[in-house]
Design an enzyme around this catalytic site. Structure first.
Site, PDB file in Angstrom:
ATOM      1  N   ASP A  44      81.509  22.743  51.784  1.00  0.00           N
ATOM      2  CA  ASP A  44      81.631  23.470  50.520  1.00  0.00           C
ATOM      3  C   ASP A  44      82.273  22.585  49.449  1.00  0.00           C
ATOM      4  OD1 ASP A  44      81.815  26.077  48.897  1.00  0.00           O
ATOM      5  OD2 ASP A  44      83.902  25.448  48.994  1.00  0.00           O
ATOM      6  N   GLU A 116      76.171  24.589  54.286  1.00  0.00           N
ATOM      7  CA  GLU A 116      77.433  23.912  53.941  1.00  0.00           C
ATOM      8  C   GLU A 116      78.004  23.178  55.150  1.00  0.00           C
ATOM      9  OE1 GLU A 116      79.214  26.515  50.246  1.00  0.00           O
ATOM     10  OE2 GLU A 116      79.768  27.132  52.271  1.00  0.00           O
TER      11      GLU A 116
END
Length: 225
Positions: A44, A116
């Protein structure tokens, strides 16, 4: 690596030296034992940095507000889930029995988290520059399409919101035809929408573009008759 995993790494554009990192990135917490949430945390942050850096370079005269809106569009959950579907990630996810039964392999949040986590895994398996290159390859079309100051909602998002606002099921997209050689393909997609008698057809040079074209046409028909 098993043949299916080779197929996945081909779509990702990256071959892992440590295949366990990829396996971990695909493991949801419901599967018990080690899972992908730490990798997701890492990925992320890397994704946000890479996209922010690229927007800063591409748009030297654009203000912070517009860049923030563009970044939010590119890194939001449904964009990541869309990427996950382009990679057919649902076929490779390791889920617990409950998530499997409830269709977790199709859920936006699970697909987005896995994308992610894969970014985090690529970084750990290589380095930041490699992770950056791979992410930008994945986002090439989206980065070319996005514009400052414009509505950051693409046709698929607008169609989804239109249907949700009327408590209707989400549209279903199916690739019905692929023509041409690998680097010069035309995709045909059928978009089925509740309340419409026949599927709406969209065409494009990628699956995503064909889906967007179908969604745009469906929206026009729903709003203008």
């Amino acid at each position: 690596m098993t043949p299916p995993m080779n197929k996945l790494t081909s779509k990702l554009g990256y071959t892992f030296k440590e295949t366990e990192l990829l396996n971990l990135a695909l493991t949801h917490r419901s599967a018990n034992g080690k899972h992908n949430e730490r990798l997701e945390f890492l990925g992320d942050s890397i994704l946000s940095f890479v996209i922010a850096d690229e927007l800063y370079r591409r748009f030297p005269k654009v203000n912070e507000g517009d860049m923030s809106r563009m970044r939010a569009t590119l890194v939001r959950g449904n964009t990541l889930a869309e990427l996950g579907r382009e990679f057919d990630l649902g076929d490779y996810l390791k889920l617990g029995p409950g998530e499997l039964k409830s269709g977790g392999f199709r859920r936006d949040s699970i697909l987005a988290d896995a994308v992610e986590a894969i970014i985090g895994a690529i970084y750990l398996d290589s380095d930041l520059e490699t992770a950056r290159r791979i992410v930008l390859e994945w986002y090439q079309c989206r980065l070319e399409e996005i514009k400052p100051g414009a509505s950051q909602k693409d046709p698929k998002t607008r169609l989804q919101e239109f249907l949700q606002g009327r408590r209707k099921p989400l549209p279903v997209y199916t690739v019905t035809n692929i023509k041409g050689e690998a680097h010069n393909q035309e995709f045909t997609v059928a978009c089925e929408v509740a309340g419409m008698d026949t599927p709406v057809i969209g065409k494009g040079t990628s699956r995503r573009k064909a889906e967007q074209a179908a969604a745009e046409t469906a929206l026009e028909q729903l709003t203008h008759g």
